[in-house]
Write a protein that holds these residues in place. Structure first.
Motif, PDB file in Angstrom:
ATOM      1  N   VAL A   1      -3.825   5.412   4.338  1.00 48.84           N
ATOM      2  CA  VAL A   1      -2.637   5.537   3.578  1.00 48.84           C
ATOM      3  C   VAL A   1      -2.205   6.649   2.979  1.00 48.84           C
ATOM      4  N   ASP A   2      -1.598   7.558   3.552  1.00 49.48           N
ATOM      5  CA  ASP A   2      -1.255   8.926   3.016  1.00 49.48           C
ATOM      6  C   ASP A   2      -2.483   9.699   2.722  1.00 49.48           C
TER       7      ASP A   2
ATOM      8  N   ILE B   1       3.131   5.769  -6.015  1.00 48.48           N
ATOM      9  CA  ILE B   1       2.556   6.011  -7.171  1.00 48.48           C
ATOM     10  C   ILE B   1       1.593   7.043  -7.348  1.00 48.48           C
ATOM     11  N   PHE B   2       0.523   7.000  -6.609  1.00 44.76           N
ATOM     12  CA  PHE B   2      -0.311   8.013  -6.451  1.00 44.76           C
ATOM     13  C   PHE B   2       0.314   9.569  -6.550  1.00 44.76           C
ATOM     14  N   ARG B   3       1.241   9.476  -5.768  1.00 45.49           N
ATOM     15  CA  ARG B   3       1.744  10.957  -5.525  1.00 45.49           C
ATOM     16  C   ARG B   3       2.500  11.326  -6.869  1.00 45.49           C
TER      17      ARG B   3
ATOM     18  N   ASP C   1      -8.647  17.697 -10.056  1.00 44.29           N
ATOM     19  CA  ASP C   1      -7.845  18.801  -9.768  1.00 44.29           C
ATOM     20  C   ASP C   1      -7.536  18.773  -8.132  1.00 44.29           C
ATOM     21  N   SER C   2      -8.421  17.943  -7.515  1.00 44.17           N
ATOM     22  CA  SER C   2      -8.200  17.795  -6.038  1.00 44.17           C
ATOM     23  C   SER C   2      -6.977  16.491  -5.695  1.00 44.17           C
ATOM     24  N   GLY C   3      -6.467  15.682  -6.799  1.00 44.58           N
ATOM     25  CA  GLY C   3      -5.955  14.696  -6.656  1.00 44.58           C
ATOM     26  C   GLY C   3      -6.425  13.454  -7.163  1.00 44.58           C
ATOM     27  N   VAL C   4      -5.668  12.295  -6.754  1.00 39.33           N
ATOM     28  CA  VAL C   4      -6.494  10.985  -7.144  1.00 39.33           C
ATOM     29  C   VAL C   4      -7.662  10.631  -6.424  1.00 39.33           C
ATOM     30  N   ARG C   5      -8.834  10.051  -7.057  1.00 39.61           N
ATOM     31  CA  ARG C   5      -9.893   9.811  -6.415  1.00 39.61           C
ATOM     32  C   ARG C   5     -10.164   8.369  -6.922  1.00 39.61           C
TER      33      ARG C   5
ATOM     34  N   ALA D   1       0.643  -1.241  -0.161  1.00 44.13           N
ATOM     35  CA  ALA D   1      -0.046   0.102   0.145  1.00 44.13           C
ATOM     36  C   ALA D   1       0.958   1.382   0.044  1.00 44.13           C
ATOM     37  N   ALA D   2       2.220   1.179   0.412  1.00 49.83           N
ATOM     38  CA  ALA D   2       2.868   2.293   0.553  1.00 49.83           C
ATOM     39  C   ALA D   2       3.440   2.612  -0.957  1.00 49.83           C
TER      40      ALA D   2
END
Length: 385
Positions: free
Chosen positions: A374-375, A275-277, A357-361, A269-270
């Motif tokens: 997680v993060d 990857i998401f970041r 526009d607010s990140g990964v959904r 998960a980390a």
């Protein structure tokens, strides 16, 4: 854009009935969304491809391109077969060609407004006839503009975004229903058959169904067997509806898990969080791929872990569009969907997400499934019924 809907016979065929008017598209049996506003944007994107290539027509023949451009129309019969339609896009309009034995259903249930329908004999040459509709008989083919068409599909439009979110929610809910009812004696085939039934019941197609019980947990692409799942199992589904594909992996276990398993779940998960970041507008896919390799090493999986399974990539009208590698340099854009699937020995995490526009959904969510933070994002835990 032209707006004929009368089927045009080719090669001596009798005319097929005209397609239903727009006001009848909610009739029972109709499945094609065909959002008018979204389709206009897609047509403009394809015309931009033609402008850049200095050409006047483009022949679309793949399921990915056709379902995207037609905004969700079903152009298959066999899931393993080629599309039963081809479409010529030119300056005057959109011209869909199908076999005579498919035309009735296409006209009644799958044809968006503003697309003319033509037929060929069931034994005819679909692509050749569609190409022959071009003014010069020599349209641009998909293979010549693969990257350009992929770029045209990247940013989801409002109506297809809503459809994708609904499909993803349905896929996640199906996982919850099936795995909540599982027992150690449930076989892998029983699990995936129950999952397939729920996917089909919501009007989707199970393109991929995978399951490995405790005895087969070393396999990362585990086709199901008659083996009981035992103390722990992974289940994967790729579900398609209106052309869009939602991908999700879930785990179920019937004990508390070993310290090694719990540690590996937290570490994978980390990796995903890293990857998401890295998944931000303007990033190149090969740059994200480089970060994936570093993330595995950073979280204790070793530098070669990325070589043992593909890592996912952009999603949408293909399971991965495309799979990310060091050679793929596409640039990430807002409103683009992704499915990353980092994995390690006996551990994997996978959901379908949208870059906003607010990140990964995360789209493949079900409030009943256990999660942890997680993060700053809720991520799935192993279900323990």
């Amino acid at each position: 854009m032209t707006t004929p809907t009368q089927s045009t016979p080719l090669a001596g065929q009798a005319p097929t009935p005209a397609s239903a008017p727009a006001t009848a598209r909610t009739a029972p049996g109709n499945t094609a969304p065909g959002n008018t506003a979204d389709r206009a944007v897609k047509r403009r994107r394809v015309l931009d491809v033609l402008d850049a290539a200095g050409r006047d027509s483009l022949l679309l023949t793949s399921n990915t391109a056709l379902t995207w451009y037609l905004d969700g129309s079903r152009v298959h019969i066999s899931l393993a077969g080629d599309p039963i339609a081809a479409l010529l896009v030119d300056r005057d309009g959109d011209h869909l060609v199908t076999f005579n034995n498919e035309a009735g259903r296409i006209a009644a249930e799958e044809l968006p407004g503003g697309v003319s329908l033509h037929t060929v004999p069931w034994h005819g040459q679909l692509h050749a006839v569609a190409a022959g509709l071009a003014v010069d008989g020599d349209p641009l083919v998909e293979a010549a503009v693969t990257a350009e068409l992929r770029a045209a599909r990247q940013e989801l439009l409002p109506a297809e975004t809503a459809r994708y979110a609904e499909l993803s929610s349905d896929a996640a809910a199906a996982m919850t229903y099936v795995l909540t009812a599982a027992t150690p004696e449930t076989t892998e085939f029983q699990l995936v058959s129950d999952l397939a039934a729920r996917i089909v019941a919501v009007g989707a197609e199970p393109l991929v169904l995978l399951c490995n019980g405790a005895s087969r947990s070393d396999f990362r692409h585990p086709l199901a067997t008659h083996s009981p799942i035992g103390r722990r199992a992974m289940v994967v589904v790729c579900a398609r509806r209106n052309g869009l594909v939602a991908n999700v992996t879930r785990w179920v276990a019937f004990d508390a898990g070993t310290p090694q398993e719990l540690d590996a779940e937290a570490r994978i998960a980390a990796v995903e969080a890293d990857i998401f970041r890295a998944t931000v507008p303007g990033a190149r896919l090969n740059e994200i791929f480089a970060e994936i390799k570093l993330a595995y090493a950073r979280h204790g999986f070793g530098e070669d872990q990325w070589t043992l399974h593909h890592q996912g990539g952009p999603a949408g009208y293909a399971g991965r569009d495309p799979r990310v590698t060091a050679d793929v340099t596409d640039t990430v854009v807002l409103n683009q969907p992704f499915t990353w699937n980092p994995s390690g020995p006996r551990v994997k995490i996978e959901d379908t997400v949208l870059l906003t526009d607010s990140g990964v959904r995360v789209l493949t969510t079900d409030h009943r499934w256990p999660t942890t933070d997680v993060d700053g994002r809720r991520r799935p835990l192993t279900l323990r019924p």
